[in-house]
Design a protein around this motif. Sequence first.
Motif, PDB file in Angstrom:
ATOM      1  N   ARG A 225       0.835  -1.203   0.000  1.00  0.00           N
ATOM      2  CA  ARG A 225       0.000   0.000   0.000  1.00  0.00           C
ATOM      3  C   ARG A 225       0.871   1.254   0.000  1.00  0.00           C
ATOM      4  NH1 ARG A 225      -2.817  -1.162   4.038  1.00  0.00           N
ATOM      5  NH2 ARG A 225      -1.656  -0.043   5.643  1.00  0.00           N
ATOM      6  N   THR A 226       1.944   1.220   0.788  1.00  0.00           N
ATOM      7  CA  THR A 226       2.847   2.371   0.847  1.00  0.00           C
ATOM      8  C   THR A 226       3.535   2.596  -0.491  1.00  0.00           C
ATOM      9  OG1 THR A 226       3.235   1.941   3.204  1.00  0.00           O
ATOM     10  CG2 THR A 226       4.818   3.363   2.067  1.00  0.00           C
ATOM     11  N   ILE A 227       3.925   1.517  -1.163  1.00  0.00           N
ATOM     12  CA  ILE A 227       4.572   1.634  -2.475  1.00  0.00           C
ATOM     13  C   ILE A 227       3.638   2.335  -3.458  1.00  0.00           C
ATOM     14  CG2 ILE A 227       5.392   0.347  -4.474  1.00  0.00           C
ATOM     15  CD1 ILE A 227       7.419   0.332  -2.325  1.00  0.00           C
ATOM     16  N   ARG A 228       2.381   1.928  -3.438  1.00  0.00           N
ATOM     17  CA  ARG A 228       1.408   2.568  -4.334  1.00  0.00           C
ATOM     18  C   ARG A 228       1.260   4.057  -3.997  1.00  0.00           C
ATOM     19  NH1 ARG A 228      -1.451  -2.241  -3.259  1.00  0.00           N
ATOM     20  NH2 ARG A 228      -2.811  -1.128  -1.789  1.00  0.00           N
ATOM     21  N   GLU A 229       1.187   4.351  -2.695  1.00  0.00           N
ATOM     22  CA  GLU A 229       1.042   5.740  -2.274  1.00  0.00           C
ATOM     23  C   GLU A 229       2.280   6.555  -2.660  1.00  0.00           C
ATOM     24  OE1 GLU A 229       0.369   5.460   1.874  1.00  0.00           O
ATOM     25  OE2 GLU A 229      -1.728   4.839   1.701  1.00  0.00           O
ATOM     26  N   ILE A 230       3.446   5.952  -2.469  1.00  0.00           N
ATOM     27  CA  ILE A 230       4.687   6.645  -2.824  1.00  0.00           C
ATOM     28  C   ILE A 230       4.748   6.895  -4.326  1.00  0.00           C
ATOM     29  CG2 ILE A 230       7.191   6.340  -3.019  1.00  0.00           C
ATOM     30  CD1 ILE A 230       7.132   5.014  -0.267  1.00  0.00           C
ATOM     31  N   GLU A 249       8.980  10.098   4.674  1.00  0.00           N
ATOM     32  CA  GLU A 249       7.813  10.338   5.525  1.00  0.00           C
ATOM     33  C   GLU A 249       6.794   9.214   5.409  1.00  0.00           C
ATOM     34  OE1 GLU A 249       6.482  14.139   4.216  1.00  0.00           O
ATOM     35  OE2 GLU A 249       7.894  15.263   5.483  1.00  0.00           O
ATOM     36  N   ARG A 250       6.553   8.732   4.191  1.00  0.00           N
ATOM     37  CA  ARG A 250       5.564   7.656   4.016  1.00  0.00           C
ATOM     38  C   ARG A 250       6.034   6.363   4.683  1.00  0.00           C
ATOM     39  NH1 ARG A 250       1.407   8.848   0.317  1.00  0.00           N
ATOM     40  NH2 ARG A 250       1.227  11.117   0.356  1.00  0.00           N
ATOM     41  N   LEU A 251       7.310   6.048   4.568  1.00  0.00           N
ATOM     42  CA  LEU A 251       7.828   4.819   5.179  1.00  0.00           C
ATOM     43  C   LEU A 251       7.799   4.910   6.708  1.00  0.00           C
ATOM     44  CD1 LEU A 251      10.864   4.097   2.840  1.00  0.00           C
ATOM     45  CD2 LEU A 251       8.804   2.704   3.062  1.00  0.00           C
ATOM     46  N   ALA A 252       8.199   6.042   7.259  1.00  0.00           N
ATOM     47  CA  ALA A 252       8.232   6.202   8.715  1.00  0.00           C
ATOM     48  C   ALA A 252       6.840   6.224   9.320  1.00  0.00           C
ATOM     49  CB  ALA A 252       8.984   7.480   9.079  1.00  0.00           C
ATOM     50  N   ALA A 253       5.832   6.572   8.502  1.00  0.00           N
ATOM     51  CA  ALA A 253       4.457   6.657   9.007  1.00  0.00           C
ATOM     52  C   ALA A 253       3.789   5.295   9.091  1.00  0.00           C
ATOM     53  CB  ALA A 253       3.631   7.584   8.116  1.00  0.00           C
ATOM     54  N   THR A 254       4.368   4.255   8.473  1.00  0.00           N
ATOM     55  CA  THR A 254       3.753   2.931   8.524  1.00  0.00           C
ATOM     56  C   THR A 254       4.040   2.259   9.860  1.00  0.00           C
ATOM     57  OG1 THR A 254       5.673   1.716   7.661  1.00  0.00           O
ATOM     58  CG2 THR A 254       4.189   2.710   6.048  1.00  0.00           C
ATOM     59  N   GLU A 255       3.247   1.248  10.196  1.00  0.00           N
ATOM     60  CA  GLU A 255       3.462   0.488  11.429  1.00  0.00           C
ATOM     61  C   GLU A 255       4.622  -0.494  11.283  1.00  0.00           C
ATOM     62  OE1 GLU A 255      -0.144  -1.424  12.469  1.00  0.00           O
ATOM     63  OE2 GLU A 255      -1.247   0.427  12.899  1.00  0.00           O
ATOM     64  N   SER A 256       5.031  -0.749  10.062  1.00  0.00           N
ATOM     65  CA  SER A 256       6.049  -1.768   9.815  1.00  0.00           C
ATOM     66  C   SER A 256       7.467  -1.270  10.044  1.00  0.00           C
ATOM     67  CB  SER A 256       5.928  -2.291   8.379  1.00  0.00           C
ATOM     68  OG  SER A 256       4.649  -2.832   8.158  1.00  0.00           O
ATOM     69  N   TYR A 257       7.696   0.043   9.917  1.00  0.00           N
ATOM     70  CA  TYR A 257       9.050   0.571   9.985  1.00  0.00           C
ATOM     71  C   TYR A 257       9.149   1.711  10.988  1.00  0.00           C
ATOM     72  CZ  TYR A 257       9.063  -2.117   5.713  1.00  0.00           C
ATOM     73  OH  TYR A 257       8.912  -3.129   4.826  1.00  0.00           O
ATOM     74  N   GLU A 258      10.345   1.870  11.549  1.00  0.00           N
ATOM     75  CA  GLU A 258      10.575   2.868  12.579  1.00  0.00           C
ATOM     76  C   GLU A 258      10.946   4.226  11.985  1.00  0.00           C
ATOM     77  OE1 GLU A 258      10.089   2.165  16.009  1.00  0.00           O
ATOM     78  OE2 GLU A 258       9.117   0.559  14.873  1.00  0.00           O
ATOM     79  N   PHE A 259      11.912   4.230  11.074  1.00  0.00           N
ATOM     80  CA  PHE A 259      12.321   5.491  10.460  1.00  0.00           C
ATOM     81  C   PHE A 259      13.061   5.203   9.158  1.00  0.00           C
ATOM     82  CE2 PHE A 259      15.487   4.335  13.653  1.00  0.00           C
ATOM     83  CZ  PHE A 259      16.694   4.432  12.968  1.00  0.00           C
ATOM     84  N   GLU A 277      15.088  12.844   5.749  1.00  0.00           N
ATOM     85  CA  GLU A 277      14.904  11.902   6.856  1.00  0.00           C
ATOM     86  C   GLU A 277      13.507  12.063   7.443  1.00  0.00           C
ATOM     87  OE1 GLU A 277      17.062  13.061  10.521  1.00  0.00           O
ATOM     88  OE2 GLU A 277      17.835  14.702   9.290  1.00  0.00           O
ATOM     89  N   ALA A 278      13.053  11.010   8.118  1.00  0.00           N
ATOM     90  CA  ALA A 278      11.767  11.051   8.816  1.00  0.00           C
ATOM     91  C   ALA A 278      11.797  10.031   9.942  1.00  0.00           C
ATOM     92  CB  ALA A 278      10.617  10.753   7.862  1.00  0.00           C
TER      93      ALA A 278
END
Length: 470
Positions: A225-230, A249-259, A277-278
């Motif tokens: 889903r994040t890939i599509r959004e990105i 920002e999109r990656l850091a906002a997911t529950e799967s990744y920290e930053f 960075e995010a």
Amino acid sequence: FGGRWYRIHTLPVRDEDGDVFAAMGMSQDVTERRTYERELERRVRQQETAAELGHLGLEGYDVDELMTEAAERVSAVLDADYCKVLDLDAESEQLLLRQGVGWDDGVVGEATVSAVEADSQAAYTLASGEPVVVEDLATETRFSGPALLTDHDVRSGISVVIGSSEDPWGILGVHDTDRQVFGDDEVTFVQSVANVLATAIARHSGEQALHRQRERLAALVNLNRTIREITDAVIDRSTRKEIERTVCERLAATESYEFAWVGDVDVASNEVPVRAEAGTGDYLDDVTITVDPDDERGQGPTGRALRTGEMQTTDDVDISDAHDPWRDHVEEYDFHSSAAVPITHADNTYGVLNVYARRPNAFEGQEREVVAQLGEIVGHAIAAAERKQALMSDELVELEFRIQDLFGALDLPAEPRGTITIDHAVPVVGEDFLVYGTTTPDAVDALSALVETLPHWDEVTVDEDASGGT
């Protein structure tokens, strides 16, 4: 009396007036009965202990807490000084004293014994696959006993395998400083407790595997889903800076990744400064990363990814040496795995995208494949944005290139001495250009070798100026 048990019966003897004037006594030797009763009590206590530990295991008791509880109860039931749970590391052929009671301070969690050497009771137990009983270690002929036992004055004990003999997890051992004769009932009891531990460990491992599978599936769904959004988001971004910031920002906002952060190479210093960075907090403060293969700070995932052009992952930061140059800094942050993804398009490398996850082994299988695609997606978006910006701009952009070891890369025999400067390029006919520049006298041979090697350079003419230069 004399090591035997007697039951004494007494009766008063009365006269005609009912007064007691004497007593009559009778004794009965009940040693065998008493021994049987005590043995029965011991067996019942052993069975109750094994059952209670099994119940704790079924309730989902923490595995290490269950090991500690088992060690305490086995030691108490058998009236032994020590009990231990050894965790087998097959790769290093060592057994770690993971939990135990009675041992000196600092031993539990640190001490190891060999899983293969001949002096180890644990190694002998693993090799035989059967319970091993020692009545007196001083006269034992099968093994001499490792330092862990001799340093604690151990004389007797029982050791059994936790798990199957074909695929052992470790060893459960109980030891005493006095000479004890352990019977079949004691051996059966210790083996029963080992079976309880094996079942709990297997269940815990299964639950962990299921939990990791669910986490990986959820991460994969989130990532897709994040890939599509990105992909949708970067299309609307007009600059490289906006694209890189959006991805982080999109990656850091997911529950799967920290930053996440993006860096590229500073060709002058070989260092990797942060471009976007995010969620990083203070993680990148005072951290220096390079692409220099001779610098330990260039041996991490980021440096290797930029040098090789391939994605680099760390499955478990706690045991990997990839982050050792920044170990003190890394330990302050709650992540266990990372991925360094080269940002590329065609033959261009724009930098590296670093993503961090709390989960160990996060970047495996399908998740690794999907994360790797991010580098191409971001690289394509940056290339498109720069092309669009170049086409719409009326500004002259001057590019400065730095090529390290040009002559070595071209395998030229000449030594790169002096200075060669290209000042102007004037179009003449078709796609031909006349190039003007200067060279110091000691670089003339290198310039001639360069012209002979490069196929798009036809010839060179060197004129000496009035000052003696060329």
